[in-house]
Write a protein that holds these residues in place. Structure first.
Motif, PDB file in Angstrom:
ATOM      1  N   ALA A 140      27.149  -2.327   4.085  1.00 52.17           N
ATOM      2  CA  ALA A 140      26.816  -2.726   2.842  1.00 52.17           C
ATOM      3  C   ALA A 140      27.919  -3.478   2.056  1.00 52.17           C
ATOM      4  CB  ALA A 140      26.194  -1.757   1.906  1.00 52.17           C
ATOM      5  N   LEU A 141      29.244  -2.988   2.196  1.00 50.14           N
ATOM      6  CA  LEU A 141      30.453  -3.594   1.651  1.00 50.14           C
ATOM      7  C   LEU A 141      30.802  -4.859   2.100  1.00 50.14           C
ATOM      8  CD1 LEU A 141      32.610  -3.395  -0.402  1.00 50.14           C
ATOM      9  CD2 LEU A 141      33.885  -2.249   1.334  1.00 50.14           C
ATOM     10  N   ARG A 142      30.428  -5.066   3.601  1.00 47.76           N
ATOM     11  CA  ARG A 142      30.947  -6.316   3.991  1.00 47.76           C
ATOM     12  C   ARG A 142      29.506  -7.455   3.710  1.00 47.76           C
ATOM     13  NH1 ARG A 142      34.186  -6.562   8.548  1.00 47.76           N
ATOM     14  NH2 ARG A 142      34.888  -4.606   9.536  1.00 47.76           N
ATOM     15  N   GLN A 162      23.225  -0.619  -5.602  1.00 50.28           N
ATOM     16  CA  GLN A 162      21.847  -0.845  -5.433  1.00 50.28           C
ATOM     17  C   GLN A 162      21.442  -0.833  -3.716  1.00 50.28           C
ATOM     18  OE1 GLN A 162      20.095  -3.987  -7.485  1.00 50.28           O
ATOM     19  NE2 GLN A 162      18.156  -3.623  -6.627  1.00 50.28           N
ATOM     20  N   GLU A 163      22.267  -1.755  -3.218  1.00 50.53           N
ATOM     21  CA  GLU A 163      22.182  -1.887  -1.772  1.00 50.53           C
ATOM     22  C   GLU A 163      22.554  -0.639  -0.913  1.00 50.53           C
ATOM     23  OE1 GLU A 163      23.532  -5.062   1.792  1.00 50.53           O
ATOM     24  OE2 GLU A 163      23.752  -5.636  -0.072  1.00 50.53           O
ATOM     25  N   LEU A 164      23.394   0.072  -1.063  1.00 51.36           N
ATOM     26  CA  LEU A 164      23.711   1.298  -0.603  1.00 51.36           C
ATOM     27  C   LEU A 164      22.695   2.293  -0.724  1.00 51.36           C
ATOM     28  CD1 LEU A 164      27.460   2.000  -1.265  1.00 51.36           C
ATOM     29  CD2 LEU A 164      26.306   1.924   0.832  1.00 51.36           C
ATOM     30  N   GLN A 165      22.025   2.567  -1.903  1.00 51.23           N
ATOM     31  CA  GLN A 165      20.784   3.357  -2.168  1.00 51.23           C
ATOM     32  C   GLN A 165      19.749   3.002  -1.229  1.00 51.23           C
ATOM     33  OE1 GLN A 165      20.802   6.133  -4.440  1.00 51.23           O
ATOM     34  NE2 GLN A 165      19.100   6.388  -2.863  1.00 51.23           N
ATOM     35  N   THR A 166      19.310   1.676  -1.307  1.00 56.61           N
ATOM     36  CA  THR A 166      18.366   1.304  -0.412  1.00 56.61           C
ATOM     37  C   THR A 166      18.490   1.728   1.026  1.00 56.61           C
ATOM     38  OG1 THR A 166      17.898  -0.639  -1.690  1.00 56.61           O
ATOM     39  CG2 THR A 166      17.018  -0.759   0.425  1.00 56.61           C
ATOM     40  N   GLU A 226      27.564   6.558  -7.477  1.00 57.60           N
ATOM     41  CA  GLU A 226      28.819   5.382  -7.858  1.00 57.60           C
ATOM     42  C   GLU A 226      29.365   4.603  -6.763  1.00 57.60           C
ATOM     43  OE1 GLU A 226      31.927   4.290 -11.522  1.00 57.60           O
ATOM     44  OE2 GLU A 226      31.809   6.320 -10.518  1.00 57.60           O
ATOM     45  N   ALA A 227      29.319   3.435  -6.792  1.00 56.09           N
ATOM     46  CA  ALA A 227      30.182   2.739  -5.719  1.00 56.09           C
ATOM     47  C   ALA A 227      31.041   1.885  -6.630  1.00 56.09           C
ATOM     48  CB  ALA A 227      29.156   2.029  -4.667  1.00 56.09           C
TER      49      ALA A 227
END
Length: 280
Positions: free
Chosen positions: A145-147, A178-182, A193-194
């Motif tokens: 997700a970070l990439r 949001q993307e991580l939660q998905t 949190e991120a």
């Protein structure tokens, strides 16, 4: 698979029954009532195999011959399904610090980026049975997700018209969360949190990009200086004409404007030449 509550009885009550049956079984064996005594001792073994301890902020998932029976979340001593397999999962809030990743931003510039992800397990069944290893799953998905988020924005937006990784850290962090939660919902994990912990140009272009930033800063400063100088010159000439201090034709007005602009815009102190008149 979704988490459900497991069937569990207070373990302290079960321990009391265990002590009574143990004492009764021993008494029956002494009285040579072997069948009844052996049955009592067998029941004691079943109860002992059914006792489980749940620590604070942990959950114990119960499986019986491959069938998921539920999860015990409340801490304490509990009596549950006998001869079952119990898997413990932590419900505590944890941190994951990603390694420094080398990615390309939307403009193709290589950058180094890293983040910290704060997460916790909210569904023990998904965490244990829907993925092989939920901690490793969090690690891999966080870096993925970070990439993905880093490749959507430029490192810095010199025009100041859109989002950038450096200038809009809060917005980037919100999108990353949001993307991580998905991505992590399938593992029963909630992202608290991120945040980005490291952001820099890659070594091979760091020097060139620093020069670009310095040049952009100089141009921006010069632009502000010129805007201010134009306003000061307009004010000076306007006041001179309004108060009738001096009458300026177009040629002398242009000369004064030139002198004032040079004095104001120059990065060095002006050295004025004073006209004291002529000999003749």
């Amino acid at each position: 698979m979704n988490e459900k509550k497991a069937l569990a009885v207070n373990g302290y009550f079960a321990t009391l029954i265990l002590v009574i049956l143990l004492a009764g079984g021993i008494f029956l064996l002494v009285q040579e009532q072997f069948v009844t005594g052996i049955i009592a001792e067998a029941i004691v073994l079943v109860i002992m195999a059914s006792l489980t301890v749940v620590q604070p902020n942990q959950a114990v998932a119960i499986t019986f011959f491959g069938d998921y029976k539920g999860t015990i979340r409340k801490s304490g001593l509990w009596l549950t399904v006998p001869f079952s397999i119990r898997k413990t999962v932590s419900l505590r809030v944890r941190n994951f610090n990603s390694a420094k990743l080398k990615v390309n931003d939307v403009e193709g510039n290589p950058i180094e980026i890293a983040a910290v992800v704060v997460f916790k397990v909210v569904d023990s069944a998904k965490a244990l049975f829907d993925v092989d290893n939920y901690e490793q799953f969090v690690e891999i998905q966080s870096e993925t997700a970070l990439r993905h988020v880093a490749s959507k924005y430029p490192y810095d937006n010199f025009a100041g018209e859109a989002y950038s990784l450096r200038g809009n850290s809060d917005e980037v962090a919100a999108e990353l969360s949001q993307e991580l939660q998905t991505r992590l919902a399938v593992a029963g994990v909630e992202v608290v949190e991120a945040r980005l912990t490291h952001l820099a140009y890659s070594t091979e272009i760091a020097s060139a990009m620093l020069q670009r930033q310095q040049a952009a800063a100089i141009l921006s400063a010069r632009q502000k200086i010129v805007e201010g100088a134009v306003g000061m010159v307009q004010m000076a000439i306007g006041q001179l004409q309004e108060q009738g201090i001096v009458e300026l034709d177009e040629e002398r007005k242009a000369a004064m404007i030139n002198n004032l602009m040079v004095a104001i815009v120059s990065d060095r102190s002006a050295s004025p030449v004073i006209n004291t008149g002529t000999l003749y």
